[in-house]
Design an enzyme around this catalytic site. Structure first.
Site, PDB file in Angstrom:
ATOM      1  N   CYS A 147      -5.199  -4.117 -16.100  1.00  0.00           N
ATOM      2  CA  CYS A 147      -4.941  -3.027 -15.153  1.00  0.00           C
ATOM      3  C   CYS A 147      -3.811  -3.342 -14.175  1.00  0.00           C
ATOM      4  O   CYS A 147      -3.586  -2.581 -13.236  1.00  0.00           O
ATOM      5  CB  CYS A 147      -6.205  -2.648 -14.403  1.00  0.00           C
ATOM      6  SG  CYS A 147      -6.861  -3.977 -13.391  1.00  0.00           S
ATOM      7  N   ASP A 176      -1.778  -9.875  -9.455  1.00  0.00           N
ATOM      8  CA  ASP A 176      -2.136 -11.107  -8.769  1.00  0.00           C
ATOM      9  C   ASP A 176      -2.020 -12.322  -9.688  1.00  0.00           C
ATOM     10  O   ASP A 176      -1.563 -13.380  -9.268  1.00  0.00           O
ATOM     11  CB  ASP A 176      -3.560 -11.011  -8.203  1.00  0.00           C
ATOM     12  CG  ASP A 176      -3.561 -10.317  -6.853  1.00  0.00           C
ATOM     13  OD1 ASP A 176      -2.739 -10.698  -6.008  1.00  0.00           O
ATOM     14  OD2 ASP A 176      -4.360  -9.401  -6.660  1.00  0.00           O
ATOM     15  N   GLU A 185      -7.713 -12.412 -12.268  1.00  0.00           N
ATOM     16  CA  GLU A 185      -6.437 -12.372 -11.556  1.00  0.00           C
ATOM     17  C   GLU A 185      -6.126 -13.680 -10.849  1.00  0.00           C
ATOM     18  O   GLU A 185      -5.183 -13.780 -10.079  1.00  0.00           O
ATOM     19  CB  GLU A 185      -6.376 -11.180 -10.593  1.00  0.00           C
ATOM     20  CG  GLU A 185      -7.588 -10.994  -9.739  1.00  0.00           C
ATOM     21  CD  GLU A 185      -7.590  -9.681  -8.955  1.00  0.00           C
ATOM     22  OE1 GLU A 185      -6.572  -8.979  -8.912  1.00  0.00           O
ATOM     23  OE2 GLU A 185      -8.639  -9.377  -8.374  1.00  0.00           O
ATOM     24  N   HIS A 196       0.821  -1.218   0.000  1.00  0.00           N
ATOM     25  CA  HIS A 196       0.000   0.000   0.000  1.00  0.00           C
ATOM     26  C   HIS A 196       0.839   1.244   0.000  1.00  0.00           C
ATOM     27  O   HIS A 196       0.501   2.244  -0.614  1.00  0.00           O
ATOM     28  CB  HIS A 196      -0.911  -0.005   1.228  1.00  0.00           C
ATOM     29  CG  HIS A 196      -1.865  -1.128   1.179  1.00  0.00           C
ATOM     30  ND1 HIS A 196      -2.131  -1.946   2.225  1.00  0.00           N
ATOM     31  CD2 HIS A 196      -2.556  -1.609   0.132  1.00  0.00           C
ATOM     32  CE1 HIS A 196      -2.968  -2.872   1.844  1.00  0.00           C
ATOM     33  NE2 HIS A 196      -3.232  -2.709   0.571  1.00  0.00           N
TER      34      HIS A 196
HETATM   35  C1  PEP Z   1      -3.887  -6.763  -9.972  1.00  0.00           C
HETATM   36  O1  PEP Z   1      -3.930  -7.729  -9.211  1.00  0.00           O
HETATM   37  O2  PEP Z   1      -3.247  -6.754 -11.045  1.00  0.00           O
HETATM   38  C2  PEP Z   1      -4.598  -5.527  -9.632  1.00  0.00           C
HETATM   39  C3  PEP Z   1      -4.644  -4.511 -10.469  1.00  0.00           C
HETATM   40  O3  PEP Z   1      -5.174  -5.451  -8.398  1.00  0.00           O
HETATM   41  P1  PEP Z   1      -4.367  -5.084  -7.069  1.00  0.00           P
HETATM   42  O4  PEP Z   1      -2.994  -4.653  -7.463  1.00  0.00           O
HETATM   43  O5  PEP Z   1      -5.158  -4.012  -6.401  1.00  0.00           O
HETATM   44  O6  PEP Z   1      -4.403  -6.387  -6.339  1.00  0.00           O
HETATM   45 MG    MG Z   2      -5.324  -7.843  -7.585  1.00  0.00          MG
END
Ligand code: PEP
Ligand code: MG
Length: 596
Positions: free
Chosen positions: A518, A471, A447, A204
């Site tokens: 993403c 992920d 993911e 984070h």
């Molecule tokens: C991911 O897992 O690629 C994602 C965008 O979600 P986060 O990074 O919030 O787990």
């Molecule tokens: Mg994720």
């Protein structure tokens, strides 16, 4: 030669190059300071019976001073980075208000006739020891918060309290680790960059650093031992280097590079609304932003026709450690939707658990949190909280530019259950006469490997897919995204990952479901032509990368990218994939991107 490929010149003893992991892009140059969050030295002193009250008073005064300081930090954060992130400090203030803890310390001061700091520390260590042993990231993060707050109390008790972050305005901050709250304050205190010896690329702390565009490198071994205080330091948040005492040539090179990049996001973005969202041969590809909290950049993105491909709404929980009410959320989401209108805003429902601490909602028996109670699993098990969020999102959807995205879906049943809750929320709003977008898009993150493997089936139930490679990579390759010991195994361009991405995109094509990506991979220059060639419909990246990704895509030729993708999908190793992609980039796109 690009900075990335520059060889380390070991003949110059003075220049030290330390390898780390890219945490937040950009380059920072400046003198460094070691942010001292190391514990104070606490001594044990026997006191007389008539000194007990004095000791308790000292403790009370120290807590009151720490409280005052934290309140000031809270107010500063509130005005600089906004109300949401300022909530972090509210959580720390609550720790100071723990009456039971205070009373236990006072009782022991009286009982054992010992000095306040010693007794306070003994109680503190007892609490921290059990928290720190835990595998649970929430408990670990809680230990950090308690420790940071207690350090302020000790500072006042012992009498050499220094707030080093604020005293080092303008300098590069180094530490074992930073809390998300400290990164918030870096913005306030004009800290241009940071490095840590611990910390994963997707923690984070780094997500907030990216949001605030503070360059950073994490996971640098022996960082604090190897760097002297006040040394000239370069944080190369593009390639994961920390360079100490740079030679003149290195410094010049980085200054040049920094000049080239310094054009703030606003400048980068200026005019990108005019660049077509297509490849050079006309294939439409959306480039959107990943956001966590509202910032000044939102307006700039929106006015440059940039939508939001991933809004991590869990940050509205994480920054206050309690769930906002339906009205609070409806207001937040409506503001976001309004700011970005008519561009789309994809609100991902709470993705808590695992590396995203879940407060009272954690599962203490979760020995393997990444495979445990997280994402949609947790949402479905907390139907009241989930429905409250869905109702708030629906209430913010009247302008029809809001989408709902579900995280961590691993079976079709989760999707079916989530849709039931959505429909029930819609029914309630209908009955209450509250307007919302009846045709709101619902999509899922891909993911988890099972979701990619079953994408053909899942595609029947959704309006869009968004591939979360952060992920997906960790689950496919069994390599924890935050563990630097296995960082070498965490490879976005591993053929197994690419196969799952292709499967997802193909399923999307078959069922007319748009597929975007993403994860951090979406902003990797060498990955972009491949993803375009595989048929990806959109990219969602951190704001500082939006302009670059959009410009690169505008240069690409879709038919050439398809040939490249076909070639890549026949390769058996990550090394071969990377080599072919790097060569392709050199041969096909502007120098500006090759040198990135
Ligand atoms: C991911 O897992 O690629 C994602 C965008 O979600 P986060 O990074 O919030 O787990
Ligand atoms: Mg994720």
């Amino acid at each position: 030669m690009s900075l990335k490929d520059k060889q380390i010149d070991s003949t110059h003893a003075k220049e030290i190059r330390l390898r780390g992991l890219v945490a937040s892009p950009g380059i920072a140059i400046g003198r460094c300071f070691k942010h001292d969050n190391a514990p104070h030295t606490i001594t044990k002193q026997q006191i007389e019976a008539d000194q007990v009250d004095t000791e308790i008073n000292r403790l009370q005064n120290a807590i009151a001073s720490a409280r005052k300081e934290l309140e000031q930090i809270h107010d500063e954060a509130d005005s600089s980075v906004g109300n949401q992130l300022a909530k972090i400090f509210e959580a720390q203030l609550l720790i100071l208000d723990d009456k039971a803890f205070f009373e236990a310390v006072c009782n022991d001061i009286a009982k054992f006739k010992l000095n306040a700091e010693y007794v306070y520390n003994r109680h503190l260590q007892r609490t921290l020891t059990s928290l720190r042993k835990s595998q649970d990231s929430y408990l670990k993060e809680m230990a950090n918060d308690i420790n940071a707050t207690a350090a302020k109390v000790f500072g006042y008790l012992i009498g050499h309290h220094v707030n080093k972050l604020s005293n080092n305005d303008g300098k590069i901050a180094l530490a074992e680790d930073f809390s998300p709250g400290e990164v918030v304050l870096m913005g306030k205190y004009h800290i241009p960059g940071f490095a840590t010896s611990m910390g994963g690329q997707t923690s984070h702390m780094t997500l907030i650093a990216k949001s605030l565009s503070i360059p950073g490198v994490v996971g640098v071994s022996k960082l604090l031992e190897k760097i002297p205080d006040n040394a000239t330091t370069i944080i190369d948040g593009e390639n994961g280097w920390v360079i100490v005492n740079p030679e003149k040539a290195t410094l010049e090179e980085y200054k040049e590079e920094q000049k080239r990049r310094r054009t703030v996001i606003a400048k980068q973005l200026r005019g990108i609304g005019k660049i077509p969202s297509t490849t050079s041969d006309g294939r439409e590809i959306a480039v959107m932003a990943n956001l966590e909290i509202p910032t000044d950049v939102d307006e700039i993105l929106a006015s440059n026709k940039v939508g939001v491909g991933l809004y991590r709404t869990e940050f509205f929980y994480l920054t206050r450690m309690k769930f906002p009410t339906e009205d609070e959320q409806a207001k937040i989401y409506a503001n976001i939707a309004r700011t970005f209108f008519p561009n789309p805003v994809t609100l991902r429902v709470y993705d808590l658990g695992s590396d995203k601490v879940v407060g009272d909602y954690r599962d203490s028996e979760d020995v393997n949190p990444a495979l445990g109670w997280r994402g949609i699993r947790l949402d479905l098990d907390m139907p009241d909280i989930f429905k409250t969020q869905i109702r708030a999102i629906l209430r913010a959807s009247t302008n029809k530019n809001v989408k709902i995205m579900l995280p961590m879906v691993s079976t079709a049943m989760e999707l079916v259950k989530a849709k039931r809750i959505l429909h029930s929320a819609m029914k309630e709003l209908h009955a209450e006469g509250i307007p919302f977008d009846e045709n709101i898009d619902i999509g899922i993150m891909i993911e988890v490997p099972s979701a990619a493997l079953m994408a053909n089936e899942l595609a029947r139930h959704v309006c869009f897919f968004s591939i979360g490679t952060n992920d997906l990579v960790q689950y496919t390759l069994a390599a924890d995204r935050g563990n630097k010991k296995v960082a070498g195994l965490y490879r976005e361009l591993h053929p197994a990952v690419l196969k799952l991405i292709k499967m997802t995109i193909d399923a999307g094509k078959t069922h007319n479901v748009p597929v975007t990506l993403c994860g951090e991979m979406a902003s990797r220059i060498e990955a972009i032509p491949l993803l375009v060639g595989l048929g990806l419909d959109g990219f969602s990246v951190v704001p500082p990368r939006v302009a670059r990704v959009k410009k690169l895509i505008a240069e690409l030729d879709y038919s050439e990218c398809r040939v490249l993708a076909e070639r890549i999908m026949k390769l058996a190793t990550t090394e071969k994939v990377e080599a072919v992609l790097n060569n392709w980039i050199e041969a096909h796109v502007s120098k500006e991107f090759v040198e990135d």
